[in-house]
Design an enzyme around this catalytic site. Structure first.
Site, PDB file in Angstrom:
ATOM      1  CG  HIS A   1      23.350  62.251  60.580  1.00 43.07           C
ATOM      2  ND1 HIS A   1      24.113  60.869  60.125  1.00 43.07           N
ATOM      3  CD2 HIS A   1      24.210  63.216  60.339  1.00 43.07           C
ATOM      4  CE1 HIS A   1      25.323  61.266  59.950  1.00 43.07           C
ATOM      5  NE2 HIS A   1      25.535  62.746  59.999  1.00 43.07           N
TER       6      HIS A   1
ATOM      7  CG  HIS B   1      18.191  58.845  59.097  1.00 50.36           C
ATOM      8  ND1 HIS B   1      18.933  57.891  58.542  1.00 50.36           N
ATOM      9  CD2 HIS B   1      19.433  59.393  60.169  1.00 50.36           C
ATOM     10  CE1 HIS B   1      20.299  57.912  58.670  1.00 50.36           C
ATOM     11  NE2 HIS B   1      20.674  58.487  59.386  1.00 50.36           N
TER      12      HIS B   1
ATOM     13  CG  HIS C   1      21.655  61.916  56.378  1.00 50.59           C
ATOM     14  ND1 HIS C   1      22.753  62.359  56.088  1.00 50.59           N
ATOM     15  CD2 HIS C   1      21.926  60.844  57.026  1.00 50.59           C
ATOM     16  CE1 HIS C   1      23.711  61.552  57.018  1.00 50.59           C
ATOM     17  NE2 HIS C   1      23.084  60.698  57.383  1.00 50.59           N
TER      18      HIS C   1
ATOM     19  CG  HIS D   1      26.443  64.611  54.572  1.00 51.30           C
ATOM     20  ND1 HIS D   1      25.537  64.467  55.530  1.00 51.30           N
ATOM     21  CD2 HIS D   1      27.558  64.692  55.115  1.00 51.30           C
ATOM     22  CE1 HIS D   1      26.143  64.313  56.883  1.00 51.30           C
ATOM     23  NE2 HIS D   1      27.469  64.247  56.533  1.00 51.30           N
TER      24      HIS D   1
ATOM     25  CG  HIS E   1      21.623  65.793  53.776  1.00 54.03           C
ATOM     26  ND1 HIS E   1      22.211  64.602  53.838  1.00 54.03           N
ATOM     27  CD2 HIS E   1      21.596  65.684  52.311  1.00 54.03           C
ATOM     28  CE1 HIS E   1      22.709  63.906  52.857  1.00 54.03           C
ATOM     29  NE2 HIS E   1      22.554  64.755  51.725  1.00 54.03           N
TER      30      HIS E   1
ATOM     31  CG  ASP F   1      23.577  66.750  56.731  1.00 55.58           C
ATOM     32  OD1 ASP F   1      23.109  65.501  56.918  1.00 55.58           O
ATOM     33  OD2 ASP F   1      23.956  67.107  55.606  1.00 55.58           O
TER      34      ASP F   1
ATOM     35  CG  HIS G   1      25.372  57.354  61.731  1.00 52.34           C
ATOM     36  ND1 HIS G   1      25.230  56.513  60.846  1.00 52.34           N
ATOM     37  CD2 HIS G   1      24.408  58.321  61.658  1.00 52.34           C
ATOM     38  CE1 HIS G   1      23.911  56.968  60.019  1.00 52.34           C
ATOM     39  NE2 HIS G   1      23.502  57.874  60.704  1.00 52.34           N
TER      40      HIS G   1
ATOM     41  NE  ARG H   1      21.151  54.174  58.625  1.00 49.04           N
ATOM     42  CZ  ARG H   1      20.132  54.377  57.881  1.00 49.04           C
ATOM     43  NH1 ARG H   1      18.959  54.127  58.110  1.00 49.04           N
ATOM     44  NH2 ARG H   1      20.304  55.226  56.537  1.00 49.04           N
TER      45      ARG H   1
END
Length: 204
Positions: free
Chosen positions: A66, A68, A83, A91, A100, A103, A140, A163
């Site tokens: 993603h 951020h 995000h 999401h 998002h 995403d 992630h 993360r």
């Protein structure tokens, strides 16, 4: 000293006249314990952004990927916040209307612990409201569920876990719009000379 001050003032004025550059390519470098790679973001002719690159170091499988909100790594990946979501949506999957901006779904690592990236996204941009420059890309520890499960984090983060690695997205290449190139160049000179003259008058 006065000459130095005048030069700096003129340089600042000149740089400020180039604020309308169009970023065409960006890059993020990811590095963490055992995980590393480069991710590029290239604007296609149709306006979509092509995400490319290679990341190595994760066991075979799918992992959430993603953009951020913040490009702040002062506290590692934790300080990149959530995000990138300027529209306040839930999401979702990259192809969902309700998602998002950040995403980007999942990326897959193969048996050699390598993920080769090559896909496009229609929502992230390198300019404008959905601009990702200066933000962070985050890898992630689990697969993204696309907001489609009953887990309490599903519609917030895709329940993609912790993360693992992250990197700030920086400018790699840009262009000056052709329609504005001549006028911007002239304006830059005028602004710089005007500023130079103004400061020089104050020094007299």
């Amino acid at each position: 000293m006065y000459k130095s001050l005048l030069f700096v003032a003129a340089a600042v004025a000149l740089a400020s006249a180039h604020d309308d550059i169009e970023v065409t390519r960006a890059i993020a470098i990811l590095k963490a314990d055992g995980v590393s790679g480069n991710v590029t973001f290239t604007r296609e002719a149709d306006g979509q952004i092509r995400i490319g690159g290679r990341i190595v170091g994760m066991k075979p499988g799918m992992y959430g990927f993603h953009v951020h909100e913040k490009g702040d790594l002062s506290n590692g990946c934790a300080s990149t916040l959530g995000h990138f979501n300027p529209n306040g949506n839930d999401h979702g999957h990259p192809h969902d209307e309700n998602r998002h901006v950040g995403d980007l779904g999942n990326i897959e690592f193969d048996s050699t612990q390598t993920a080769d990236l090559d896909f496009v996204d229609h929502l992230i941009k390198l300019n404008g409201r959905h601009n990702i420059i200066g933000r962070a890309v985050v890898l992630h520890s689990m697969a993204d569920d696309y907001g489609r499960t009953d887990h309490p984090d599903s519609k917030k983060t895709g329940n993609a876990g912790g993360r693992v690695a992250c990197g700030v997205i920086g400018i790699m290449d840009y262009t000056l719009p052709k329609s504005n190139a001549a006028s911007t160049s002239s304006a830059s000179v005028v602004v710089a000379l005007t500023f130079y003259t103004f400061v020089a008058a104050l020094m007299c």
